[in-house]
Structures are given as C-alpha cells and as structure tokens.
Design a protein around this motif. Sequence first.
Motif, short mmCIF file in Angstrom:
data_model
loop_
_atom_site.label_atom_id
_atom_site.label_comp_id
_atom_site.label_asym_id
_atom_site.label_seq_id
_atom_site.Cartn_x
_atom_site.Cartn_y
_atom_site.Cartn_z
N ASN A 81 0.83 -1.20 0.00
CA ASN A 81 0.00 0.00 0.00
C ASN A 81 0.87 1.25 0.00
N PHE A 82 1.96 1.23 0.77
CA PHE A 82 2.86 2.38 0.83
C PHE A 82 3.53 2.64 -0.52
N ILE A 83 4.10 1.60 -1.11
CA ILE A 83 4.84 1.79 -2.37
C ILE A 83 3.90 2.21 -3.50
N VAL A 84 2.77 1.53 -3.62
CA VAL A 84 1.83 1.84 -4.70
C VAL A 84 1.21 3.22 -4.48
N GLY A 85 0.76 3.50 -3.25
CA GLY A 85 0.18 4.81 -2.96
C GLY A 85 1.18 5.94 -3.13
N SER A 86 2.42 5.69 -2.70
CA SER A 86 3.45 6.72 -2.84
C SER A 86 3.78 7.03 -4.30
N SER A 87 3.68 6.02 -5.15
CA SER A 87 3.95 6.27 -6.57
C SER A 87 2.91 7.23 -7.16
N LEU A 88 1.67 7.09 -6.75
CA LEU A 88 0.61 8.01 -7.17
C LEU A 88 0.86 9.40 -6.59
N VAL A 89 1.04 9.43 -5.29
CA VAL A 89 1.12 10.69 -4.56
C VAL A 89 2.37 11.49 -4.95
N TYR A 90 3.52 10.83 -5.02
CA TYR A 90 4.75 11.54 -5.35
C TYR A 90 4.70 12.09 -6.78
N THR A 91 4.27 11.26 -7.72
CA THR A 91 4.19 11.70 -9.12
C THR A 91 3.25 12.89 -9.26
N ALA A 92 2.04 12.75 -8.72
CA ALA A 92 1.06 13.83 -8.83
C ALA A 92 1.56 15.09 -8.13
N GLY A 93 2.12 14.93 -6.94
CA GLY A 93 2.61 16.09 -6.18
C GLY A 93 3.76 16.80 -6.87
N ALA A 94 4.69 16.02 -7.43
CA ALA A 94 5.85 16.62 -8.11
C ALA A 94 5.42 17.40 -9.35
N ILE A 107 -3.47 16.99 -15.22
CA ILE A 107 -2.33 16.29 -15.83
C ILE A 107 -1.54 15.53 -14.77
N SER A 108 -1.31 16.17 -13.63
CA SER A 108 -0.52 15.51 -12.58
C SER A 108 -1.25 14.29 -12.03
N LEU A 109 -2.55 14.39 -11.87
CA LEU A 109 -3.32 13.25 -11.35
C LEU A 109 -3.38 12.11 -12.35
N ILE A 110 -3.54 12.43 -13.63
CA ILE A 110 -3.54 11.37 -14.66
C ILE A 110 -2.19 10.68 -14.69
N ALA A 111 -1.12 11.45 -14.67
CA ALA A 111 0.22 10.86 -14.67
C ALA A 111 0.42 9.99 -13.43
N GLY A 112 -0.04 10.47 -12.28
CA GLY A 112 0.07 9.71 -11.05
C GLY A 112 -0.66 8.38 -11.12
N VAL A 113 -1.86 8.39 -11.68
CA VAL A 113 -2.64 7.15 -11.82
C VAL A 113 -1.92 6.16 -12.73
N LEU A 114 -1.38 6.64 -13.84
CA LEU A 114 -0.68 5.76 -14.77
C LEU A 114 0.58 5.17 -14.13
N VAL A 115 1.34 6.00 -13.42
CA VAL A 115 2.53 5.50 -12.74
C VAL A 115 2.12 4.48 -11.67
#
Length: 192
Positions: A81-94, A107-115
């Motif tokens: 949960n941490f790794i998968v959730g962090s991939s969404l959160v970090y990508t979208a936040g960055a 755009i950031s949320l779509i990219a986060g979902v894909l990552v």
Amino acid sequence: MSKTQKLTKISILAAAAYLIMFIEFPLPLFPDFLKIGLSDVPALFSAFAFGPVFGVVVEAMKNILHLITKGSTSGIGELANFIVGSSLVYTAGALYKRDKTKKGAVISLIAGVLVMAVVASVTNYYIFLPLYEKVLGFPIKAVVEITSKVNKAVVDLNTLIVYSIMPFNLIKGTVASVVTFTLYKKLHSIIK
C-alpha cells in the motif's frame, strides 16, 4: 506557516488517511482482497499543499499506524500500500508543484494514476505476490484461482496482472484523483 503547524497538519492528514483505510468496498470483476478505498486522498492533499515528499510521509504514517493496529499480512500489505500509494502521490505532487493550475492538477493526477498502475503491476509480479507466497504460505496459484472465479480472463500470473491488478489500480487511482480534484481547492485554505 511554522514548522510545527505544518507537522500538525500533516499528522492530521495522516490520521485521516489511516481512519479512511477502514472504509473500503469491493468491485465486480475483482476478488474480495482488492477493495477500493480513499485513503490516498489525504496524502494527495498533503502532496499538493506541501510538496510530494510530505504526501509520501502521510502514506508512510498511515501504513505504520495500520501495521501497528491491524497488520495481518506481516507488513506485506502495508508495504505494498505504501509503495503503490506513494507512486501516485509523489508523481502527482511533483508535477502539480510545477503547474498549480486546474489543468496542471488534471495532468498531474492522470500521470500519477498511470505510474501507480505500472508500479502496482510490476511490484505485485516481482515482489508482493512472491512475498505472500513465501512469508504467508499463500500460493500465487491460489490468488489466480480466487480471481478467476470473478474474472474468467484470469488464468495465470500474467493475466492476473493484466486483467486484475492493473485495471484495479487504474480505477482506484482514478477514484482517489477525482475526489482530490473535486475537494482540494475547496479545502485548500483549511489545509494551508
């Protein structure tokens, strides 16, 4: 905002994320062990308000709390949960940090979902499903069988990833992103 205020707000978001972890619901075509929840939303709020690292901190705190209070998978579920959730959160936040507009948020949320979907697929294939098998004695073959009962397209590990893990995470990330997009600006002044 002082460091103490920021830490307090991040702690409150982490506590909210932890509590939200207990509200989950299954979806048709997915096995019961894959449930949709919104615990990534407070982490996304934190990433948008304070930066991507703070979103990851919220993800870590909620999973540590969950491990301490409920951990029934020897920490494997929480780590996943941490790794998968962090991939969404970090990508979208960055990405949002660079362009704090509505378009930038989308755009950031779509990219986060894909990552997130890619990270979930790769880590489940190579790390988490094998760990469940080795540590908990829960064979990958059993996971495939359980999943094939609700989705006939799943017949082996590869189809489990393609027809269950990946689409589930695309849906889960999209739901969290829609809620974040809908509520963040309304709650931004409270969070900040």
